[in-house]
Design a protein around this motif. Structure first.
Motif, PDB file in Angstrom:
ATOM      1  N   UNK A 114       0.827  -1.210   0.000  1.00  0.00           N
ATOM      2  CA  UNK A 114       0.000   0.000   0.000  1.00  0.00           C
ATOM      3  C   UNK A 114       0.865   1.266   0.000  1.00  0.00           C
ATOM      4  N   UNK A 115       2.028   1.183   0.632  1.00  0.00           N
ATOM      5  CA  UNK A 115       2.955   2.307   0.611  1.00  0.00           C
ATOM      6  C   UNK A 115       3.411   2.600  -0.816  1.00  0.00           C
ATOM      7  N   UNK A 116       3.756   1.554  -1.552  1.00  0.00           N
ATOM      8  CA  UNK A 116       4.154   1.729  -2.951  1.00  0.00           C
ATOM      9  C   UNK A 116       3.000   2.271  -3.785  1.00  0.00           C
ATOM     10  N   UNK A 117       1.787   1.810  -3.490  1.00  0.00           N
ATOM     11  CA  UNK A 117       0.629   2.338  -4.202  1.00  0.00           C
ATOM     12  C   UNK A 117       0.474   3.832  -3.954  1.00  0.00           C
ATOM     13  N   UNK A 118       0.803   4.268  -2.725  1.00  0.00           N
ATOM     14  CA  UNK A 118       0.730   5.693  -2.408  1.00  0.00           C
ATOM     15  C   UNK A 118       1.707   6.513  -3.230  1.00  0.00           C
ATOM     16  N   UNK A 119       2.899   5.950  -3.491  1.00  0.00           N
ATOM     17  CA  UNK A 119       3.873   6.639  -4.340  1.00  0.00           C
ATOM     18  C   UNK A 119       3.313   6.826  -5.748  1.00  0.00           C
ATOM     19  N   UNK A 120       2.724   5.755  -6.297  1.00  0.00           N
ATOM     20  CA  UNK A 120       2.131   5.851  -7.627  1.00  0.00           C
ATOM     21  C   UNK A 120       0.995   6.850  -7.683  1.00  0.00           C
ATOM     22  N   UNK A 121       0.138   6.828  -6.662  1.00  0.00           N
ATOM     23  CA  UNK A 121      -0.997   7.753  -6.638  1.00  0.00           C
ATOM     24  C   UNK A 121      -0.537   9.199  -6.555  1.00  0.00           C
ATOM     25  N   UNK A 122       0.545   9.444  -5.794  1.00  0.00           N
ATOM     26  CA  UNK A 122       1.059  10.806  -5.671  1.00  0.00           C
ATOM     27  C   UNK A 122       1.518  11.352  -7.019  1.00  0.00           C
ATOM     28  N   UNK A 123       2.095  10.494  -7.851  1.00  0.00           N
ATOM     29  CA  UNK A 123       2.523  10.929  -9.174  1.00  0.00           C
ATOM     30  C   UNK A 123       1.329  11.241 -10.084  1.00  0.00           C
ATOM     31  N   UNK A 124       0.232  10.537  -9.871  1.00  0.00           N
ATOM     32  CA  UNK A 124      -0.937  10.693 -10.741  1.00  0.00           C
ATOM     33  C   UNK A 124      -1.757  11.933 -10.399  1.00  0.00           C
ATOM     34  N   UNK A 125      -2.045  12.140  -9.119  1.00  0.00           N
ATOM     35  CA  UNK A 125      -3.065  13.096  -8.705  1.00  0.00           C
ATOM     36  C   UNK A 125      -2.823  14.536  -9.159  1.00  0.00           C
ATOM     37  N   UNK A 126      -1.627  15.132  -8.941  1.00  0.00           N
ATOM     38  CA  UNK A 126      -1.467  16.539  -9.347  1.00  0.00           C
ATOM     39  C   UNK A 126      -1.679  16.755 -10.841  1.00  0.00           C
TER      40      UNK A 126
END
Length: 498
Positions: A114-126
């Motif tokens: 889930x931590x790695x998923x958070x990294x991916x999501x951070x790149x997507x959202x902005x």
């Protein structure tokens, strides 16, 4: 062709802009659903992985905290190297991490995935909001933001429903398999439809500072989670708080010394940016924890199956989708400030209704509370996003979008940690001695230790949980009203100078 390197006005009238909005919303759906899709699976994961209440909170928050902590640097990456490229890279990381999560056999493994998923999501959202800023002109932007907000809120509300279907069909790993498939589909759409755009200023990216602020956030949230079981003065809690202070200090020092800091602190002197950001952060503390607690009520107290629990949360999505078109038009009629205040107040009313739940309450109260909470979000969200991004220069749209999302995600993480810990501590406080509830106990673990012929103890456990839940929901309502108060006191009235 890239936006930012050439005439911005040329791309803002892209005839494909509404199709591009659709592609962006697919990517948005993937990362937003990951905020709530686990809520219905919490009881099942608790049984399969033997997860304790703090571990369950960490499974939810590991995604949200890393997401929030890296959003600013991810926004800078998107501004510098291209929003389209950043979104695609994030989706690829998200898909790979989802596969790893589906294979998890322990709570710690799942927390890491889930931590790695958070990294991916951070790149997507902005990149999602920044892309919209560049393909829509100001006149159409509020409509695009309304669609973006409605899709995001509906995805957040629909997460539990999809989770219920998947858990009953394939178990909780099916959640992450579908997540990987959706992320892969979003990659194809973004690569095909979305034009590239970037910031012409090429600001430096301080990864060390980004790691420092992420550590600070994660440590602070971790300390809150640990307090109910270990006490506020325990070595583990004090160590987590010390780590949070150290991380925040390192970030602050590096920002003060940087010639081009990651965060333009001057934005917070703008009443529009500061007021809307503060209001949404406070609201998110309340909204972030509601489903985390309510899904346990639906499955443990009302004895719903995962699918039934997912269906029971649908009124939240109905409220969001139904109110969003009104929320898109409301700022033009009564102003952004009043739109936000009204929306937050309606959400607070929904939480207040949920605070009335008892073991004998039927589903009607749940539906009314969720419908009001969703409607409030639909009414306020377009005004919030338009207000925040309206205070940010177009070339810094990625950074502005990242800050907007950081405030919200940090609020959600604090909500799950804070309100979740209050509910857990409240359950142990209200539980009678006959239940033998001790540190680390939850309603789910208590019910697993009881048999059908111990109905009086089961009833006592249900009552203790709903009492704790009522206290938690009232606190959520207070946070929503605080957000409305912040908007009232800080946001400028339309027609008056800032």
């Amino acid at each position: 062709m890239t936006v930012g390197e050439s005439s911005i006005s040329g791309i803002r009238r892209d005839p494909r802009r509404w199709v591009i909005l659709g592609a962006v919303c697919v990517a948005l759906t993937v990362i937003v659903m990951d905020n709530t899709i686990l809520n219905v699976a919490i009881p099942t994961m608790q049984d399969d992985l033997g997860a304790s209440p703090p571990e369950l909170q960490a499974i939810v928050n590991s995604y949200v905290v890393v997401f929030a902590g890296l959003l600013v640097v991810a926004g800078l990456i998107a501004d510098r190297y291209g929003r389209r490229l950043a979104v695609i890279a994030g989706l690829v990381v998200l898909a790979a991490a989802s596969v790893a999560a589906a294979l998890a056999t322990t709570a710690l493994w799942l927390i890491a995935a889930r931590t790695l998923m958070g990294i991916g999501a951070a790149l997507v959202m902005p990149g999602t909001l920044a892309i919209l800023v560049h393909v829509f002109d100001p006149g159409e932007r509020v409509k695009a933001f309304a669609v973006w907000s409605a899709v995001g809120s509906a995805a957040m509300a629909a997460g539990p429903l999809l989770c219920g279907v998947l858990v009953e069909q394939w178990g909780w790993p099916g959640i992450f398999v579908i997540n990987a498939v959706m992320a892969t589909a979003a990659v194809a759409l973004i690569a095909w439809l979305v034009p590239e755009s970037r910031d012409r200023q090429h600001r430096s990216i301080d990864l060390f500072a980004a790691v420092a602020i992420t550590v600070a956030m994660a440590s602070f949230v971790g300390a809150i989670i640990l307090i109910p079981d270990h006490g506020p003065l325990s070595p583990a809690v004090l160590a987590a708080l010390a780590s949070a202070v150290a991380g925040a200090a390192v970030f602050w020092i590096r920002q003060r010394r940087a010639r081009a800091p990651m965060i333009e602190l001057s934005l917070y002197r703008d009443r529009r940016f500061a007021g809307a950001s503060g209001a949404v952060a406070v609201l998110a503390i309340g909204t972030g924890s509601v489903l985390f607690i309510l899904t346990q009520h639906l499955q443990h107290v009302l004895d719903y199956s995962p699918l039934q629990a997912g269906l029971a949360i649908v009124p939240l999505a109905i409220g969001v989708v139904g109110a969003s078109p009104v929320g898109a038009r409301l700022p033009q009629r009564i102003g952004h400030r009043r739109s936000i205040i009204i929306g937050f107040t309606v959400t607070a009313a929904g939480f207040a209704v949920l605070a009335t739940l008892t073991p004998t309450s039927g589903y009607v109260a749940v539906a009314i509370g969720l419908l009001l909470a969703g409607a409030g979000s639909g009414l306020a969200s377009p005004a919030v996003h338009t207000t925040v991004l309206g205070a940010v220069p177009p070339d810094r749209a990625g950074m502005g979008s990242a800050l907007n999302d950081t405030h919200q995600q940090l609020g959600i993480a604090l909500g799950v940690a804070c309100i979740g810990s209050i509910a857990a501590a409240g359950y142990r406080y209200f539980a009678p001695p006959s239940l033998n509830v001790d540190t680390g106990s939850s309603l789910g673990s208590t019910l697993n230790d009881l048999t059908a012929d111990q109905q009086h103890l089961i009833d006592s456990a249900h009552l203790a949980f709903t009492q704790a839940q009522s206290a938690a929901m009232l606190i959520c309502a207070a946070f929503a009203l605080t957000g409305a108060l912040i908007a009232w006191r800080i946001l400028p009235q339309e027609g008056r100078p800032d």
